[in-house]
Design a protein around this motif. Structure first.
Motif, PDB file in Angstrom:
ATOM      1  N   SER A  46       0.851  -1.189   0.000  1.00  0.00           N
ATOM      2  CA  SER A  46       0.000   0.000   0.000  1.00  0.00           C
ATOM      3  C   SER A  46       0.885   1.237   0.000  1.00  0.00           C
ATOM      4  O   SER A  46       2.124   1.141   0.075  1.00  0.00           O
ATOM      5  CB  SER A  46      -0.927   0.012   1.221  1.00  0.00           C
ATOM      6  OG  SER A  46      -0.214   0.415   2.380  1.00  0.00           O
ATOM      7  N   ALA A  53      -2.378  -3.935   2.196  1.00  0.00           N
ATOM      8  CA  ALA A  53      -3.747  -3.820   1.694  1.00  0.00           C
ATOM      9  C   ALA A  53      -4.345  -5.213   1.536  1.00  0.00           C
ATOM     10  O   ALA A  53      -3.714  -6.115   0.975  1.00  0.00           O
ATOM     11  CB  ALA A  53      -3.762  -3.093   0.354  1.00  0.00           C
ATOM     12  N   HIS A  54      -5.560  -5.397   2.037  1.00  0.00           N
ATOM     13  CA  HIS A  54      -6.258  -6.675   1.893  1.00  0.00           C
ATOM     14  C   HIS A  54      -6.832  -6.791   0.477  1.00  0.00           C
ATOM     15  O   HIS A  54      -7.178  -5.786  -0.152  1.00  0.00           O
ATOM     16  CB  HIS A  54      -7.376  -6.783   2.921  1.00  0.00           C
ATOM     17  CG  HIS A  54      -6.876  -6.943   4.324  1.00  0.00           C
ATOM     18  ND1 HIS A  54      -7.248  -7.998   5.137  1.00  0.00           N
ATOM     19  CD2 HIS A  54      -6.024  -6.192   5.060  1.00  0.00           C
ATOM     20  CE1 HIS A  54      -6.651  -7.891   6.309  1.00  0.00           C
ATOM     21  NE2 HIS A  54      -5.902  -6.792   6.293  1.00  0.00           N
ATOM     22  N   GLN A  87     -14.953  -6.397   2.751  1.00  0.00           N
ATOM     23  CA  GLN A  87     -14.015  -6.597   1.644  1.00  0.00           C
ATOM     24  C   GLN A  87     -14.779  -6.605   0.315  1.00  0.00           C
ATOM     25  O   GLN A  87     -15.692  -7.410   0.117  1.00  0.00           O
ATOM     26  CB  GLN A  87     -13.290  -7.925   1.800  1.00  0.00           C
ATOM     27  CG  GLN A  87     -12.493  -8.364   0.565  1.00  0.00           C
ATOM     28  CD  GLN A  87     -11.314  -7.482   0.273  1.00  0.00           C
ATOM     29  OE1 GLN A  87     -10.517  -7.221   1.155  1.00  0.00           O
ATOM     30  NE2 GLN A  87     -11.180  -7.019  -0.965  1.00  0.00           N
ATOM     31  N   PRO A 107      -8.466  -5.495  -4.967  1.00  0.00           N
ATOM     32  CA  PRO A 107      -7.744  -4.978  -3.805  1.00  0.00           C
ATOM     33  C   PRO A 107      -8.559  -3.938  -3.039  1.00  0.00           C
ATOM     34  O   PRO A 107      -9.305  -3.146  -3.631  1.00  0.00           O
ATOM     35  CB  PRO A 107      -6.506  -4.333  -4.432  1.00  0.00           C
ATOM     36  CG  PRO A 107      -6.953  -3.917  -5.801  1.00  0.00           C
ATOM     37  CD  PRO A 107      -8.043  -4.870  -6.218  1.00  0.00           C
ATOM     38  N   GLU A 108      -8.423  -3.958  -1.726  1.00  0.00           N
ATOM     39  CA  GLU A 108      -9.034  -2.942  -0.874  1.00  0.00           C
ATOM     40  C   GLU A 108      -7.999  -1.836  -0.659  1.00  0.00           C
ATOM     41  O   GLU A 108      -6.834  -2.117  -0.381  1.00  0.00           O
ATOM     42  CB  GLU A 108      -9.430  -3.566   0.456  1.00  0.00           C
ATOM     43  CG  GLU A 108     -10.222  -2.660   1.376  1.00  0.00           C
ATOM     44  CD  GLU A 108     -10.634  -3.398   2.639  1.00  0.00           C
ATOM     45  OE1 GLU A 108     -11.827  -3.697   2.794  1.00  0.00           O
ATOM     46  OE2 GLU A 108      -9.745  -3.707   3.454  1.00  0.00           O
ATOM     47  N   ARG A 109      -8.430  -0.591  -0.759  1.00  0.00           N
ATOM     48  CA  ARG A 109      -7.480   0.515  -0.668  1.00  0.00           C
ATOM     49  C   ARG A 109      -7.376   1.071   0.755  1.00  0.00           C
ATOM     50  O   ARG A 109      -8.238   0.825   1.604  1.00  0.00           O
ATOM     51  CB  ARG A 109      -7.882   1.622  -1.658  1.00  0.00           C
ATOM     52  CG  ARG A 109      -7.940   1.127  -3.099  1.00  0.00           C
ATOM     53  CD  ARG A 109      -8.079   2.261  -4.106  1.00  0.00           C
ATOM     54  NE  ARG A 109      -9.280   3.047  -3.943  1.00  0.00           N
ATOM     55  CZ  ARG A 109     -10.464   2.743  -4.450  1.00  0.00           C
ATOM     56  NH1 ARG A 109     -10.625   1.612  -5.133  1.00  0.00           N
ATOM     57  NH2 ARG A 109     -11.517   3.523  -4.267  1.00  0.00           N
ATOM     58  N   LEU A 110      -6.320   1.833   0.993  1.00  0.00           N
ATOM     59  CA  LEU A 110      -6.103   2.449   2.300  1.00  0.00           C
ATOM     60  C   LEU A 110      -7.327   3.239   2.760  1.00  0.00           C
ATOM     61  O   LEU A 110      -8.001   3.889   1.952  1.00  0.00           O
ATOM     62  CB  LEU A 110      -4.902   3.400   2.248  1.00  0.00           C
ATOM     63  CG  LEU A 110      -3.512   2.802   2.430  1.00  0.00           C
ATOM     64  CD1 LEU A 110      -2.463   3.887   2.246  1.00  0.00           C
ATOM     65  CD2 LEU A 110      -3.368   2.153   3.799  1.00  0.00           C
ATOM     66  N   THR A 115      -8.335  -3.092   5.827  1.00  0.00           N
ATOM     67  CA  THR A 115      -7.023  -2.519   5.514  1.00  0.00           C
ATOM     68  C   THR A 115      -6.720  -1.345   6.435  1.00  0.00           C
ATOM     69  O   THR A 115      -5.630  -1.224   6.975  1.00  0.00           O
ATOM     70  CB  THR A 115      -6.971  -2.072   4.039  1.00  0.00           C
ATOM     71  OG1 THR A 115      -7.120  -3.218   3.204  1.00  0.00           O
ATOM     72  CG2 THR A 115      -5.650  -1.386   3.721  1.00  0.00           C
ATOM     73  N   GLN A 141      -2.678   3.503  -6.043  1.00  0.00           N
ATOM     74  CA  GLN A 141      -2.939   2.272  -5.302  1.00  0.00           C
ATOM     75  C   GLN A 141      -3.307   1.119  -6.237  1.00  0.00           C
ATOM     76  O   GLN A 141      -2.921  -0.031  -6.006  1.00  0.00           O
ATOM     77  CB  GLN A 141      -4.044   2.519  -4.281  1.00  0.00           C
ATOM     78  CG  GLN A 141      -3.625   3.506  -3.203  1.00  0.00           C
ATOM     79  CD  GLN A 141      -4.729   3.736  -2.195  1.00  0.00           C
ATOM     80  OE1 GLN A 141      -4.874   3.006  -1.226  1.00  0.00           O
ATOM     81  NE2 GLN A 141      -5.521   4.767  -2.418  1.00  0.00           N
TER      82      GLN A 141
END
Length: 299
Positions: A46, A53-54, A87, A107-110, A115, A141
């Protein structure tokens, strides 16, 4: 003697006052493959080097290498809603892509869900919204996630696609200046920021600023964009979305704008459903295979 005692204590004092050492962040799979679609949890780099990042990854059967599709999720300015966000998975869209041979990363972002971390995409207040900065933060990201997956043996190094939804689509537009050898196509579902201002349908914060940022993203854009919006989207209605697409095009970007049928009670979220993916399937197929002949543009 007292001086010697002080000198002897200096290393201990330094240890006690030093900042705590963070556990090393490890990237890669964080669980076993499961159903559906070989679903697997991953941890990715991240913009905060101390936070992973999850993400979820879906894959076709076999060893690959597979072409990569990255799905960039929607967002919100509301901090509580972001913290509680599950998620993102986009399973119907992922299933569509896996059936066509893609490995699909979501992807999950900040600043979102598990995350966590600082929300680097903050656009600011309604009157002084900085949509260009926000979109570039989202794009960075997406790029980090894509670059990490491209290093995996089961992923092809070239011709990835990026599919963005709402704020994720806005970030995808900011990514359109990337190397076309790395990203071959972008599809954006109702891209934008600032929709539903004060939770009011069909109200957008500083729309003139959003239009200017779209033109800025079009400058230097090298990747073709398929721009899709549902007929009953109350965040970025088709007429305004077309204005955004026109601004992106005036800046130099290449985009194919399409209006999809009205679906459900709020078309903005239709791409998360099987019906929405089915409605968009023809346009997605053309985006994934740009050599195919295109039908006449819809209004």
């Amino acid at each position: 003697m007292r001086l010697l005692n002080i000198i002897a204590l200096l290393p201990l004092l330094a240890l006690l006052t030093a900042p705590p050492l963070c556990a090393q962040v490890t990237f890669g799979p964080s669980g076993e493959e499961g159903e559906p679609l070989r679903r697997q949890k991953w941890l990715l780099p991240s913009l905060d080097t101390g936070i992973a990042a999850h993400a979820v990854l879906y894959r076709p059967a076999g060893a690959g290498p597979f072409p990569l599709a990255v799905i960039a999720h929607a967002s919100t300015q509301n901090g509580l809603r972001r913290a509680q966000m599950p998620q993102p998975e986009y399973r119907p869209l992922a299933a569509y892509l896996v059936a066509r041979g893609y490995a699909v990363l979501v992807p999950e972002r900040l600043g979102h869900g598990a995350t966590g971390g600082r929300y680097v995409e903050d656009q600011g207040g309604c009157d002084e919204a900085d949509y260009a900065r926000s979109g570039r933060a989202t794009a960075e990201q997406i790029r980090l996630a894509l670059d990490h997956l491209r290093k995996q043996d089961f992923i092809r190094k070239e011709a990835a696609i990026v599919i963005g939804h709402s704020a994720g689509g806005w970030g995808a537009l900011a990514l359109a200046s990337a190397d076309p050898k790395t990203i071959s196509a972008i599809a954006a579902f109702a891209p934008g920021r600032g929709g539903h201002a004060n939770d009011e349908p069909n109200r957008i914060c500083a729309p003139h600023t959003l239009l200017a940022a779209a033109a800025e993203f079009g400058t230097g854009a090298r990747i073709p964009v398929t721009w899709l919006v549902a007929g009953n989207d109350s965040y970025f209605a088709p007429a305004f979305s077309k204005s955004l697409a026109d601004a992106f095009r005036r800046g130099g970007g290449k985009t194919d704008f399409r209006t999809l049928p009205a679906l459900g009670s709020e078309g903005h979220w239709s791409i998360e459903s099987e019906a929405g993916v089915k409605a968009a399937s023809g346009d997605l197929a053309r985006a994934l295979n740009p050599g195919e002949p295109k039908a006449t543009k819809k209004p």
